[in-house]
Design an enzyme around this catalytic site. Structure first.
Site, PDB file in Angstrom:
ATOM      1  N   ARG A  65       3.965  -6.878  -2.903  1.00 59.23           N
ATOM      2  CA  ARG A  65       4.402  -7.798  -1.844  1.00 59.23           C
ATOM      3  C   ARG A  65       4.178  -7.183  -0.461  1.00 59.23           C
ATOM      4  O   ARG A  65       3.786  -7.876   0.476  1.00 59.23           O
ATOM      5  CB  ARG A  65       5.875  -8.162  -2.043  1.00 59.23           C
ATOM      6  CG  ARG A  65       6.290  -9.367  -1.236  1.00 59.23           C
ATOM      7  CD  ARG A  65       7.529 -10.042  -1.760  1.00 59.23           C
ATOM      8  NE  ARG A  65       7.837 -11.221  -0.949  1.00 59.23           N
ATOM      9  CZ  ARG A  65       7.324 -12.432  -1.144  1.00 59.23           C
ATOM     10  NH1 ARG A  65       6.500 -12.635  -2.154  1.00 59.23           N
ATOM     11  NH2 ARG A  65       7.637 -13.441  -0.354  1.00 59.23           N
ATOM     12  N   ARG A  98      -8.472   8.703 -14.386  1.00 63.08           N
ATOM     13  CA  ARG A  98      -7.509   9.420 -13.562  1.00 63.08           C
ATOM     14  C   ARG A  98      -6.129   9.292 -14.199  1.00 63.08           C
ATOM     15  O   ARG A  98      -5.718   8.212 -14.610  1.00 63.08           O
ATOM     16  CB  ARG A  98      -7.488   8.773 -12.165  1.00 63.08           C
ATOM     17  CG  ARG A  98      -6.940   9.622 -11.055  1.00 63.08           C
ATOM     18  CD  ARG A  98      -7.236   8.967  -9.696  1.00 63.08           C
ATOM     19  NE  ARG A  98      -6.713   7.615  -9.622  1.00 63.08           N
ATOM     20  CZ  ARG A  98      -5.475   7.320  -9.184  1.00 63.08           C
ATOM     21  NH1 ARG A  98      -4.653   8.255  -8.797  1.00 63.08           N
ATOM     22  NH2 ARG A  98      -5.085   6.056  -9.117  1.00 63.08           N
ATOM     23  N   PHE A 148       4.358   0.999 -11.811  1.00 68.13           N
ATOM     24  CA  PHE A 148       3.616  -0.096 -11.168  1.00 68.13           C
ATOM     25  C   PHE A 148       4.384  -1.412 -11.239  1.00 68.13           C
ATOM     26  O   PHE A 148       5.221  -1.604 -12.120  1.00 68.13           O
ATOM     27  CB  PHE A 148       2.214  -0.244 -11.776  1.00 68.13           C
ATOM     28  CG  PHE A 148       2.166  -0.552 -13.253  1.00 68.13           C
ATOM     29  CD1 PHE A 148       2.416  -1.832 -13.722  1.00 68.13           C
ATOM     30  CD2 PHE A 148       1.838   0.434 -14.178  1.00 68.13           C
ATOM     31  CE1 PHE A 148       2.345  -2.124 -15.081  1.00 68.13           C
ATOM     32  CE2 PHE A 148       1.769   0.152 -15.544  1.00 68.13           C
ATOM     33  CZ  PHE A 148       2.029  -1.131 -15.986  1.00 68.13           C
ATOM     34  N   LYS A 152      -0.458 -11.786 -20.451  1.00 65.90           N
ATOM     35  CA  LYS A 152       0.113 -10.532 -20.952  1.00 65.90           C
ATOM     36  C   LYS A 152       1.059  -9.918 -19.914  1.00 65.90           C
ATOM     37  O   LYS A 152       2.173  -9.506 -20.225  1.00 65.90           O
ATOM     38  CB  LYS A 152      -1.000  -9.553 -21.343  1.00 65.90           C
ATOM     39  CG  LYS A 152      -1.846 -10.054 -22.515  1.00 65.90           C
ATOM     40  CD  LYS A 152      -2.926  -9.053 -22.943  1.00 65.90           C
ATOM     41  CE  LYS A 152      -3.745  -9.632 -24.107  1.00 65.90           C
ATOM     42  NZ  LYS A 152      -4.759  -8.683 -24.611  1.00 65.90           N
ATOM     43  N   GLU A 187       1.825  -5.168   0.397  1.00 65.31           N
ATOM     44  CA  GLU A 187       0.392  -5.238   0.686  1.00 65.31           C
ATOM     45  C   GLU A 187       0.018  -6.649   1.165  1.00 65.31           C
ATOM     46  O   GLU A 187      -0.814  -6.805   2.066  1.00 65.31           O
ATOM     47  CB  GLU A 187      -0.396  -4.866  -0.582  1.00 65.31           C
ATOM     48  CG  GLU A 187      -1.897  -5.087  -0.529  1.00 65.31           C
ATOM     49  CD  GLU A 187      -2.640  -4.094   0.361  1.00 65.31           C
ATOM     50  OE1 GLU A 187      -2.040  -3.059   0.708  1.00 65.31           O
ATOM     51  OE2 GLU A 187      -3.809  -4.378   0.713  1.00 65.31           O
ATOM     52  N   SER A 232       4.638   3.364   1.127  1.00 68.24           N
ATOM     53  CA  SER A 232       5.320   2.075   0.984  1.00 68.24           C
ATOM     54  C   SER A 232       6.760   2.271   0.511  1.00 68.24           C
ATOM     55  O   SER A 232       7.601   1.418   0.742  1.00 68.24           O
ATOM     56  CB  SER A 232       4.556   1.176   0.016  1.00 68.24           C
ATOM     57  OG  SER A 232       4.518   1.771  -1.267  1.00 68.24           O
ATOM     58  N   HIS A 233       7.047   3.370  -0.189  1.00 71.19           N
ATOM     59  CA  HIS A 233       8.419   3.650  -0.610  1.00 71.19           C
ATOM     60  C   HIS A 233       9.025   4.810   0.188  1.00 71.19           C
ATOM     61  O   HIS A 233      10.000   5.417  -0.248  1.00 71.19           O
ATOM     62  CB  HIS A 233       8.480   3.956  -2.110  1.00 71.19           C
ATOM     63  CG  HIS A 233       8.288   2.733  -2.942  1.00 71.19           C
ATOM     64  ND1 HIS A 233       7.046   2.286  -3.309  1.00 71.19           N
ATOM     65  CD2 HIS A 233       9.174   1.850  -3.458  1.00 71.19           C
ATOM     66  CE1 HIS A 233       7.185   1.179  -4.033  1.00 71.19           C
ATOM     67  NE2 HIS A 233       8.454   0.895  -4.137  1.00 71.19           N
TER      68      HIS A 233
END
Lengths: 344, 344
Positions: free
Chosen positions: B191, B311, B184, B235, B193, B52-53
């Site tokens: 967006r 992970r 993140f 939050k 996705e 995506s990047h």
């Protein structure tokens, strides 16, 4: 002492509330300076109807002061490690006095450099972050604060406690109004809320915790014996990890696990470090000659959030504070009686 | 150019990938220095399977370069606003070169003061945060980075876009291993996705967005026309607001709303500021004589997360990077053809 109120609560003035808390702490041998700093923070929370960080924490201070390492006479002093980093060793007293002593040099450094750090080490921590963040904002600065706790929280995808409930708080100053301030735990729920639901026999919302075998559970007792979960899945888990690192190793202090080991069953408040960063919100614009008006841009953001029904965090606290000014501060009668009964 | 691969993809070497991206950008008039900096960031993402990047952003650079304010010849220079704050005005080029020029003075200041800030202003931003955070960690420093985007995200409790998807990233150096790095968006979903799911006719998970009337919706088209939602409820909304303030007004640059207004329908990459903070993770311990071993404490934390199946973020990227070393980098054939077809 004024004892207006119904059966369940009584109403005190601000001065009476402070005297109650300070008197309790000094009666148990805490130095007057430490007692005043901690009492101020607890009473601010009580006044603002933020009860979980209010006077209900007072009885627990006895367990903290009973920790073998606790220092009732701690007299912390700020030292400049670099022009941008102020350190205060709380010297195993409550962290409140150490923070109080570190704030003036922190804010002076932030005004000169644009950013500065206050590293508080070795403090027993029993207070919310927002009272200090409000003080920073009252001086026209933005503040960011975070700390580890105990290793009650499983990482996303994990099965047992490694991370703390690791609160993070932030403040932004506003002219002529209360500052923008948030302060929240990076766990999905508050540990105190889980304990309360166990007492009440109420289930937890899904996603708050795991049982001892690492299975999702909504049973408060199982989660208290197992592990809590971070808010927001892997994103909240990553943030909680960042807080461990910046408010632990970065300032040469304990992670949540190290803090729990240090407690060694004493049930004291967690003893760890605290990271507070202050930012000057107008320095960059002034120094660079950039045209963008920081204050107008921030106020436009807040207005747009409120116009559509979004609540600015802290609004409830400020409403309670305004009521307290005219009506006094109501505290629970059973709590009041418990505090008096614990007087030596 | 090597053209190994099946029908759907072809495999390039690192050098071929870079030449493809740099060649595309310089052919469209971007200065060689700007082209190299941006290509490096896009190719790192492509190599690490962070598509995506990656190179899929290359065609969109044409829309960015067509923005009336875009400066193909921008030649940004770092200036010290204070000993702790370095500023680089990207001068309406892509932000990558400005960041690259600001990193050396940022890291020097962080090593001397323990903390320092890089404020990048007026950059068109098309890249992930983690490549820069990895560079900071490679020098033994911790890094924190954030930026606004466009006002696509409603605040918790709100009904329409005010906040950006506001990414936040953090890195912590590890000796002899890849650093701990997360990166993140503070929106519940990405967006890109949501746009992909609209193409595929797939519904969104609940909680990702609102329609134009502010009602919860799982229809990608309705959410793209309405508003996205922050991750983690109030939050995540508070964090996104902090990012607006620190990477906007604090560094005298645009909020997500101001960035969207500046775009004015050009569909360029968002033009805004970027805040990068660097921390020296051993300075406080060394300067204060505290005994706590920062490296051991951090490594214990990482080990405990991994031991229980949690992970560490970035692990997938590092696995892809290792594969790319031996197998080369596979890129989609339709994307490759599109890039070649867009060559002037």
């Amino acid at each position: 002492m004024t004892t207006i109120g119904d059966g369940a609560s009584l109403t005190l003035s601000w001065r009476e509330l402070l005297e109650l808390a300070e008197g309790f702490l000094t009666a148990h041998g805490l130095s007057p300076e430490q007692a005043r700093a901690l009492a101020l923070s607890l009473c601010r929370a009580e006044r603002d109807d933020s009860r979980s960080h209010g006077l209900q924490r007072l009885p627990g201070t006895l367990e903290t002061m009973a920790h073998p390492a606790f220092n009732r006479k701690a007299d912390p002093r700020a030292e400049m490690l670099t022009p941008a980093i102020i350190r205060v060793d709380a010297d195993y007293g409550f962290s409140s006095l150490a923070v109080e002593r570190g704030l003036p040099p922190l804010m002076e450094a932030a005004r000169s450099l644009g950013i500065a750090v206050l590293a508080v080490n070795n403090g027993f921590h029993a207070t919310a972050l927002w009272p200090v963040l409000e003080e920073i904002a009252a001086q026209g600065l933005a503040g960011l604060s975070m700390n580890p706790t105990h290793d009650w929280v499983a990482p996303a995808g994990g099965s047992g406690g490694v991370l703390g409930t690791n609160p993070i708080g932030f403040s932004w100053p506003r002219r002529g109004r209360p500052p923008y301030v948030f302060d929240f735990a990076t766990s999905a729920g508050a540990r105190a809320e889980i304990a309360l639901r166990r007492q009440q026999g109420r289930a937890l919302p899904p996603g708050w915790g795991l049982d001892r075998e690492g299975r999702p559970s909504t049973d408060p007792a199982a989660v208290l014996a197992g592990a809590m979960l971070p808010f927001g899945g892997h994103k909240g888990s990553a943030l909680a990890t960042m807080i461990e690192l910046l408010a632990g190793p970065f300032i040469a202090d304990r992670t949540s696990r190290q803090s729990a080991l240090f407690d060694d069953g004493a049930r004291a408040a967690p003893c760890h470090g605290e990271l507070i960063v202050a930012f000057d919100p107008v320095l960059v614009g002034a120094a660079s000659g950039q045209g963008n008006d920081a204050e107008a841009a921030a106020e436009d953001l807040f207005a747009r959030i409120e116009q559509q029904g979004g609540r600015l965090p802290g609004a409830r606290r400020h409403a309670a504070r305004a009521r307290a000014k005219t009506e006094g501060i109501s505290i629970s009668r059973p709590l009041h009686e418990k505090i008096l009964a614990l007087m030596p």
